[in-house]
Design an enzyme around this catalytic site. Structure first.
Site, PDB file in Angstrom:
ATOM      1  N   ARG A  43       0.807  -1.225   0.000  1.00 46.43           N
ATOM      2  CA  ARG A  43       0.000   0.000   0.000  1.00 46.43           C
ATOM      3  C   ARG A  43       0.846   1.284   0.000  1.00 46.43           C
ATOM      4  O   ARG A  43       0.318   2.378  -0.106  1.00 46.43           O
ATOM      5  CB  ARG A  43      -0.972  -0.016   1.186  1.00 46.43           C
ATOM      6  CG  ARG A  43      -2.192  -0.902   0.892  1.00 46.43           C
ATOM      7  CD  ARG A  43      -3.179  -0.858   2.019  1.00 46.43           C
ATOM      8  NE  ARG A  43      -2.802  -1.761   3.085  1.00 46.43           N
ATOM      9  CZ  ARG A  43      -3.252  -1.664   4.337  1.00 46.43           C
ATOM     10  NH1 ARG A  43      -4.068  -0.684   4.671  1.00 46.43           N
ATOM     11  NH2 ARG A  43      -2.882  -2.526   5.262  1.00 46.43           N
TER      12      ARG A  43
ATOM     13  N   ALA B  69      41.522  44.007 -10.811  1.00 46.32           N
ATOM     14  CA  ALA B  69      40.124  43.691 -11.132  1.00 46.32           C
ATOM     15  C   ALA B  69      39.986  43.343 -12.608  1.00 46.32           C
ATOM     16  O   ALA B  69      40.656  43.923 -13.464  1.00 46.32           O
ATOM     17  CB  ALA B  69      39.238  44.880 -10.785  1.00 46.32           C
TER      18      ALA B  69
END
Ligand code: UD1
Ligand code: CA
Length: 471
Positions: A15, A427
């Site tokens: 089930r 950067a």
């Protein structure tokens, strides 16, 4: 004399509507079988035998995948002929452990606990029992075997389907957990017959056979109200999840853990939390996670198999198989993938992903950064948008960043590459070569300024626009 255990795990659980053995259905993310094994390990039992049946190889696979040094063997029950028949399959295990006691547990009753196991064993030894049945007093005994008490101890167990109306009214039930003196169990196990309402070999019949032989049998009433609980379908399984969730939160409340709101909070059965820690809503702590003292585990964190130190502050963090040391602050919206190690006092900000990397003490990775396969030293600063380029589509390479380095915004670090102590990257650089200590590396296009170039372009565009409108 050893104390061993047989876990019955043959059921299919039709089930549940799954192709898994029922014992592998999860409660709070762990298979029910895992809960039972955890109780056995906490009770410090010796050897474990798991009786598998339906899809038995899945049980073997699961047992192999677990991280533990328990001694576990499995045996196969090809045909499901009852609990007594299942235990017969473990005959060899019983014979090898004849000198001692054997606990029998149901693999689909996840809430068995070490206090019940050891409490029952104590009674079992004290009274010199051949069998000690763990029982529970319940409001609704439907479906369970009823405990028939005699003048002194236990007289027998009658299955629900075999009960007389008077027996049906009994509310003390068999939890399905028993301690047997192993040699005595072997004496009667092969005498049981399937002559009952279900045509099965009932393990419970061993109790009566032992009593008839003049042996001592007793019942141990467990203080755990959930000891016998199981589930037959998905609704039942959800109920077990709800029960487990609040039981565990309750346990941690008793240990001084602060919960602001338990909505969505799920704490696994093998998690530990240090005193003074606060858990916010939506937090999911899984596997063998350990949380230290005085932490704040903020909203929606998912932490799996991770060790978190003390004084740690996490906010919307997902962490898997990692280590976070003391006084680290992470989040929001950070993922630590397996094998990340964040050392003391580091700060990881928003939208950062870290994988298979070490981040040194006091290092800051403030925002929008990917660090994979990297060894980062102490007090390094990452600008926004740094990427360690660890994968060339074929192989993965490591990036090494030494102490006090400063990685500029939008730096790509093409691994394998090393940034020396205290070095800077400009950067926007794409760093392809090792940078020596204390140097500045710039690896980007040279600036070119063309005076008035844009102004001329704009004049041209404006004229074209005006001409087209004159027509
Ligand atoms: C059993 C007990 C009952 C008790 C109840 C507690 C018997 C005869 N009855 O009933 O007294 O109140 O547990 O939950 O033992 N299993 C196998 N192979 C089999 C049959 C069962 O591996 O052939 C396993 C199941 O997967 C399960 C456990 O044994 O893990 C118990 O089986 P189940 O069918 O649930 O027993 P009950 O009939 O509920
Ligand atoms: Ca059952």
């Amino acid at each position: 004399m050893s104390n061993n255990v047989i876990i019955l795990a043959g059921g299919q659980g039709k089930r549940m509507k799954t192709n898994m053995p029922k014992v592998l259905c999860n409660v709070l993310g762990e298979p029910m079988l895992e809960w039972v094994l955890t109780a056995c390990e906490r009770a410090e039992l010796d050897d474990i035998c798991v009786v598998k049946g339906f899809e038995g190889e899945q049980v073997d696979k699961y047992l192999k995948s677990r991280n533990s040094d328990s001694s576990i063997i499995t045996v196969m029950q090809e045909e499901r002929l009852g609990t007594g028949h299942a235990v017969m399959m473990a005959e060899q295990f019983l014979r090898e452990h004849e000198d001692g006691n054997t606990l029998v547990l149901c693999g689909d009753a996840p809430f068995i606990d070490e206090d019940t196991i050891n409490g029952a064993l104590e009674l079992h030894k004290e009274k010199g029992c051949s069998v000690t049945v763990v029982t529970s007093r319940v409001e609704n005994p439907t479906g369970y075997g009823r405990v028939i008490r005699g003048e002194d101890g236990l007289a027998g167990i009658v299955e629900h389907k075999d009960c007389t109306p008077a027996q049906l009214a009994i509310t003390e039930i068999n939890s399905g957990c028993y301690w047997f003196r192993t040699s005595d169990l072997l004496e009667v196990l092969f005498e049981i017959k399937p002559d009952n309402a279900q045509g099965e070999y009932y393990l419970t019949d061993c109790v009566e056979l032992l009593i008839n032989k003049g042996k001592t049998a007793d019942a141990f009433v467990s203080e755990n109200p959930n000891v016998a609980l199981g589930a037959n379908d998905r609704r039942g399984l959800l109920t077990l999840n709800d029960i487990a969730r609040f039981e565990i939160i309750g346990k941690w409340l008793d240990e001084g853990i602060e919960f602001t709101c338990t909505d969505g909070v799920i704490i696994g059965n093998n998690v530990t939390i240090g005193r003074g820690t606060r858990i916010d809503s939506g937090v999911n702590l899984r596997g063998n996670t350990v949380i230290g003292e005085d932490c704040i585990i903020g909203n929606n964190c998912i932490i799996e198999n991770t060790k978190v130190g003390s004084g740690v502050n996490l906010n919307n963090v997902q962490a898997y198989e990692s280590v976070i040391e003391d006084n680290v602050k992470i989040g929001p919206y950070v993922q630590l993938r397996p094998n990340s190690h964040i050392l003391k006092g580091a700060k990881i900000g928003d939208f950062v992903e870290i994988k298979n990397s070490t981040i040194g003490e006091g290092t800051a990775v403030a925002h929008l950064t990917y660090i994979g396969d990297s060894d980062v030293g102490a007090n390094v600063n990452f600008g926004c948008g740094v990427v360690t380029v660890n994968y060339d589509g074929d192989k993965k390479f490591r990036t090494v960043i030494e102490d006090n380095a400063f990685i500029g915004c939008n730096t790509n670090l093409i691994a394998p590459v090393k940034i020396g102590k205290g070095a800077y990257t400009a950067a926007g650089s794409t760093i392809t070569k090792d940078v020596p200590a204390d140097a500045l590396a710039i690896e980007r296009g040279k600036a070119a300024i063309k005076e008035n170039y844009a102004k001329k372009k704009l004049e041209k565009r404006t004229k074209k626009f005006e001409d087209s409108h004159k027509k």
